[in-house]
Structure formats: C-alpha cells, structure tokens
Design a protein around this motif. Sequence first.
Motif, mmCIF file in Angstrom:
data_model
loop_
_atom_site.group_PDB
_atom_site.id
_atom_site.type_symbol
_atom_site.label_atom_id
_atom_site.label_comp_id
_atom_site.label_asym_id
_atom_site.label_seq_id
_atom_site.Cartn_x
_atom_site.Cartn_y
_atom_site.Cartn_z
ATOM 1 N N UNK A 102 0.405 -1.137 0.253
ATOM 2 C CA UNK A 102 0.288 -0.465 -0.062
ATOM 3 C C UNK A 102 0.744 1.501 -0.151
ATOM 4 N N UNK A 103 1.856 1.438 0.472
ATOM 5 C CA UNK A 103 2.224 2.397 0.854
ATOM 6 C C UNK A 103 3.676 2.263 -1.005
ATOM 7 N N UNK A 104 3.691 1.649 -1.156
ATOM 8 C CA UNK A 104 4.621 1.470 -2.885
ATOM 9 C C UNK A 104 3.404 2.406 -3.606
ATOM 10 N N UNK A 105 1.811 1.408 -3.682
ATOM 11 C CA UNK A 105 1.472 2.635 -4.675
ATOM 12 C C UNK A 105 1.082 4.206 -4.051
ATOM 13 N N UNK A 111 -2.258 4.435 -10.147
ATOM 14 C CA UNK A 111 -3.939 4.680 -10.186
ATOM 15 C C UNK A 111 -4.671 2.995 -10.199
ATOM 16 N N UNK A 112 -3.504 2.308 -11.552
ATOM 17 C CA UNK A 112 -4.024 1.059 -11.546
ATOM 18 C C UNK A 112 -3.115 -0.682 -11.319
ATOM 19 N N UNK A 113 -3.217 -1.355 -10.609
ATOM 20 C CA UNK A 113 -2.443 -2.356 -10.747
ATOM 21 C C UNK A 113 -2.601 -3.646 -12.114
ATOM 22 N N UNK A 114 -1.850 -4.387 -13.076
ATOM 23 C CA UNK A 114 -2.376 -4.867 -13.671
ATOM 24 C C UNK A 114 -1.431 -6.450 -13.230
ATOM 25 N N UNK A 133 -7.261 -2.703 -3.726
ATOM 26 C CA UNK A 133 -8.798 -2.224 -4.028
ATOM 27 C C UNK A 133 -9.524 -1.407 -4.118
ATOM 28 N N UNK A 134 -9.051 -0.251 -2.417
ATOM 29 C CA UNK A 134 -9.348 0.577 -1.797
ATOM 30 C C UNK A 134 -8.658 1.263 -2.489
ATOM 31 N N UNK A 135 -7.628 1.535 -3.453
ATOM 32 C CA UNK A 135 -7.265 3.088 -4.115
ATOM 33 C C UNK A 135 -6.385 2.993 -4.942
#
Length: 517
Positions: A102-105, A111-114, A133-135
């Motif tokens: 979460x810290x990395x994101x 905004x999007x993770x594949x 999914x919350x962010x």
Amino acid sequence: MRPFDSAKAQSSIFDALIDAAKIHGAKKPILEDQERNPLSYTDLIRAAFALGRKLAAMTRKGERVGVMLPSSSGGVVTFFALHAFGRVPTMLNFTAGIRNLRAACELADIQRVLTSHRFVEQGKLHDLIDALESRTEITYLEDVRATIGLPDKLYAAAAGALPRQFRTPVAPSDPGVILFTSGSFGAPRGVVLSNANLIANCRQIAQHIALDPDWVFFNPLPIFHVFGLTGGVLLPVLTGMKAFQYPSPLHTKQIPPLIKDSKAAVLLATDTFVNQYARAAEKDELSGLTFVVCGAEKVREETHNLITEKFGPIPLLEGYGATEASPVIAVNKPTDNRRGTVGGLLPGVEVKLEPVEGIPGGGKLLVRGPNIMSGYLQADGSVEPPAGGWHDTGDVVSVTEDGWVKILGRVKRFAKVGGEMVSLTAAEDLASAVWPDCRHAVVAMPDPKKGERLILVTDRRDADTGPLLSHAQRIGAPELTVPRKIIRVPEIPVLGTGKTDYVALQRIVEAELRRAA
C-alpha cells in the motif's frame, strides 16, 4: 575504471528490443516459460503492441502503472507492452506484505495495478488484492486479452512489421521502471531507473563478460526485483539470448529438471537457492550449465564446493549490485573467478571510498556511472537525484588495483563492542564455517557494559558458543566477533529475493529478549 561508451545506452528500452530483433533475427526464439510456448522477437513485439494498445486505452502517457506478476512470458510481455506506449512499469513486490504494498502504491501514485486471476489464485493473494482495491483499479490480464479482437490483431501485425513507426517515442532519460528496494534493513524506497540506466547496465555486463547468443538464461528470480528484471529478462533479450522465466525460486524440486530440459547455459539465483537446487538435483540436471551468477547475498564456500563436487567445474560467479545501480556494480568472470570477492567493477563504474572510523583496510563505497539511478521517488511525485551523481551504497569494501571488490560489511552491519568495531558479517561467517549446512544471522543489541553485544540467530538446533570460540581461536579471529548469546529458530526469515530479512529478525530477537527478561 575501464572505458565505456555511454552513447550506446542512449535509446529507449523498446527501441533496444527492436534493434536486438534486427541484429539477431526477428524469428529467433527469445522468451519462454514453464508453459513451453517459446516466443520469437516478432511474437514478443506483436504481443506487446496488442496488449499495450488495450492498456493504453485505460492509462495516459507517462503514467506509473503497477505490475504485480510473476516471472513469466506474460510478465515480460506486459513490461514491454507498457513501454511500447510510453507508460512506466512500476513493479510491485507481492511478498512485501500489505503495509509495504500500500505504501508503494501511495508513493508512486499508482491508479491501476495489472495482475492475473491465475496468479492471484495460485499465490493465494486475495488479501493483497482486497487491500489494494481500496485505492487502485485492479486489472486482470485474462480479462484484457479476452477483448483482443481481429482489429487489434491486424494492428499488432502492422505494428510488428513497422515497430518504430507505431511505438510511442520516449527519451532515454525518461523513467524505464520504478522498483522498490528490498527493505532488508528498513522501509523500502522507490527507485526510478531511466531507460538509459537499464540499457547501460546490460551493455556494461556484455562488455565485462563475453556472452553467447546461443545461450539460454534461466531466471527463477522475481521481476519485481532488479536482479531478476535486468539480469533475467533485459540482459538476455537485448543481447540475443533466450530468457527462460520461472515463477518462483522456491520450487526446489521442479527447477533442476527444468534447467536440464530447457538446455539452460546460465542460471541466475542467490546462494540460498543455488544451494537448495544443488542438493535436490540429479547429477545430470545442473551439469550442462556454463556458469551460475549469484547476487543479493554472500556466496558461501560450502556452496562453491557443493557445486564442484556434484556437477563438475561450473563457475559460481558472485556479483554485487544495488537497486539504485540497475543493479550490477561488479561481478566475477568465468575466466577470472576469485572466491571471496564480488568480482571486478563493470566498465564505466567510478568508485570512491570514504574512511569509516574503526574499520581499517577499506571504506564506504560510493559509485557513479551511466547505470546509476535517476533518483529516489519523493512523496510529492518528484525524483531526488543522487548528489553529484554519486550513490552511497552503505557498504564497506576494499578494492584492488585492478578493480576487484571485496565486501567487508555494511555500515549498518557493524557493532561497537567494548570500544572496537566488529563486523556482523564476519560473525555470521564464523557460524557458517562451523555449521555450513545451516542458515545464520547476527544482530547487535544495546549492552549496558560493552556498548553493544552480538546475538546469533540460527536454525542449527544444537548451536553453542563453544565450537564458535574454538574456530575463532583456530583461525586467529578476535574473540569479540563470537556471539555470546544464541537464539535457535525453526528457520531464518528471508525476503522474496532470498535475502535475510533483518527487520523481521530484529523483531524476533527483541521478543526473545523480552521473554527472557
């Protein structure tokens, strides 16, 4: 410092892929994984355009797109698909835990993770996905591929024929990837490596070690780690060698027969994993290797000997690097393999040593060169470059006149015991010499009488200070390097890359000392 032509690195990663296809032949098989469906350069480029076109519709140019995939053909295609359309792959370490992910994101403003349904199911990563999914928006590649129709395939075919006309141009200085440091000594940091950084490191390695385009590179290391990404994907693909991807280094029994079956010439791994593969392998399963490259941790003498005794004279090449250096700084050669060192400095790498009080015979290593990062990612989205281009490795080393490097320890990995500086690495080496078949780690804790004291954490059930003292006396090592307290554990905590997790280790020691108090 050997001369290096930095102009050769002035390209984008996707253009370097196009150039490699032209040099080595568009139809040459260049990528394969456990599914055993090899892709040629043309296949890889077309697949990158087909997938990249879909991903481009969901993202904007220059956007940092999270990638949470294993080492696989799909993971490599996704990396190049983002590059084909000027997006920045941001590799997420799915073994780092929810808090670090979460810290990395947050830090990279992802905004999007594949990812993929299959990977999430097999890795049991549902809790990670729920947390992300919350962010962020989670995009599953199976769903994206299901929407690829005839128009997309026609587009990819045309783009494959004229890739330079269809790809989105980016500058060599633009970000090529964002990675996160291992976190073995603290919180991970976001590292921005440019297109030119990554290509330079591949060219430096190729100038340092003669590579044969007929070789197969076997990579079981994760592509979220720079060693797996540069060494296991970009180096072979951009220099004409087939890159064989395997999704987990932990599959000790499955990997050796696949190394044989894939006709691998080079294995990329860490000491821990190589030792495990060697023990599990039949004699003919590793004997076809030309050499093994080890990074991320010290190679034990026992591992060198195990490989030689069981499989013959296969050089085990210890290397040294850092995420911030794309990653390779030094590596041994098949023709000049000096045990106990991490090899010769790569061409184009400048070094300077800063004295460290209490540690004679070496200094803290700073490096500069075309492979050194653009900088660390800051909370406001900016990138902080290294001062004067110099990256402070935090490692204490000695360097010979001909540029061979020996690691003495990390600055953080020294303790002051009774007024003397003591290397925790040297203390670990003592335990490894006495019990070579086990894993050991040493941490320092405050001590009211001596300043600090050494504590050995080991998976050796009958470990005792007596054999350590005897060995230290036999080899003439100072008694201060012998840990006087030993904590026995079922296993030493490691990160996804195989490195010892010293953060987790510190917590284990603190908890044990509280219980004993």
